[in-house]
Scaffold this active site. Structure first.
Site, mmCIF file in Angstrom:
data_model
loop_
_atom_site.group_PDB
_atom_site.id
_atom_site.type_symbol
_atom_site.label_atom_id
_atom_site.label_comp_id
_atom_site.label_asym_id
_atom_site.label_seq_id
_atom_site.Cartn_x
_atom_site.Cartn_y
_atom_site.Cartn_z
ATOM 1 N N SER A 1 0.858 -1.180 0.000
ATOM 2 C CA SER A 1 0.000 0.000 0.000
ATOM 3 C C SER A 1 0.890 1.224 0.000
ATOM 4 O O SER A 1 1.924 1.234 0.674
ATOM 5 C CB SER A 1 -0.898 0.041 1.243
ATOM 6 N N GLU B 1 -1.468 18.937 -5.164
ATOM 7 C CA GLU B 1 -2.771 18.978 -5.820
ATOM 8 C C GLU B 1 -3.710 17.871 -5.332
ATOM 9 O O GLU B 1 -4.745 17.636 -5.947
ATOM 10 C CB GLU B 1 -2.564 18.866 -7.334
ATOM 11 N N SER B 2 -3.381 17.142 -4.297
ATOM 12 C CA SER B 2 -4.217 16.155 -3.591
ATOM 13 C C SER B 2 -3.474 14.834 -3.365
ATOM 14 O O SER B 2 -2.622 14.786 -2.486
ATOM 15 C CB SER B 2 -5.598 15.952 -4.205
ATOM 16 N N HIS C 1 -2.867 0.237 -4.039
ATOM 17 C CA HIS C 1 -2.912 -1.006 -3.268
ATOM 18 C C HIS C 1 -2.731 -2.130 -4.275
ATOM 19 O O HIS C 1 -3.405 -2.143 -5.309
ATOM 20 C CB HIS C 1 -4.240 -1.164 -2.535
ATOM 21 N N CYS D 1 -6.642 18.520 -7.830
ATOM 22 C CA CYS D 1 -7.405 19.760 -7.977
ATOM 23 C C CYS D 1 -6.600 20.669 -8.901
ATOM 24 O O CYS D 1 -5.390 20.506 -9.057
ATOM 25 C CB CYS D 1 -7.707 20.401 -6.637
#
Lengths: 116, 116
Positions: free
Chosen positions: A53, A60-61, A66, A81
């Site tokens: 993981s 930007e986020s 996984h 974003c």
């Protein structure tokens, strides 16, 4: 709308690449760079008996992954974003890097204002 | 199907709670605990002039959040594998903790095998 959120299914991948945290981290960091995103920080974790993981927070986020080596499958998310990130370029890179024979993507708009 | 992925829109939240990384981290860590998930590690980041991004890797996949205090909005993701996580309980907690007057959730199945 405030964010674009891509859910990316990478199927029939090269299993050995999904199993090792160092490989998965390298590929995801490269995908971030190729997309034009700006990395803030990242964490990757190796699970036992198998699977990785990982998350990369970007300005930007985020990018997350996984892996299920036993199913030759990885679930990747790219949440952005702004308009500066080339997600399609990152997806093409990820497909090649993991040797995925099938890729499915779905795009969701996050933070859509109610029409009322 | 290998994973359940909830996209959670928290709208009309209490703005001060969305602005401070320590508050956001505390609420998200509590949500993980309340859901019954097992935290592996977490990273939270304060943006300037405002907004917080955070990820918690759990044994069962991840929780993420991005906040837009200027829109009183937070985008939360809960991605789980297995059947042991009580996502509904986490969502109820998050709504109360952030004082969200509206919550919208969408559930996606990840890693669905092709029917062929």
């Amino acid at each position: 709308m405030l964010g674009h959120h891509w859910l990316i299914e990478l199927k029939d991948c090269q299993v050995d690449l999904l199993s090792e945290v160092a490989e998965v981290a390298r590929i995801m960091e490269d995908a971030v760079a190729i997309s034009g995103a700006t990395k803030v920080e990242s964490r990757f974790h190796q699970f036992n008996p198998y699977g990785v993981s990982g998350v990369i927070i970007i300005m930007e986020s985020h990018f997350t992954i996984h892996t299920w080596p036993e199913h030759a499958y990885a679930a990747v998310d790219i949440f952005t974003c702004g308009e500066s990130i080339d997600t399609a370029k990152a997806v093409t890179f990820l497909q090649a890097a993991f040797g995925a024979s099938t890729v499915q993507t779905q795009l969701f708009e996050r933070g859509v204002r109610p029409s009322s």
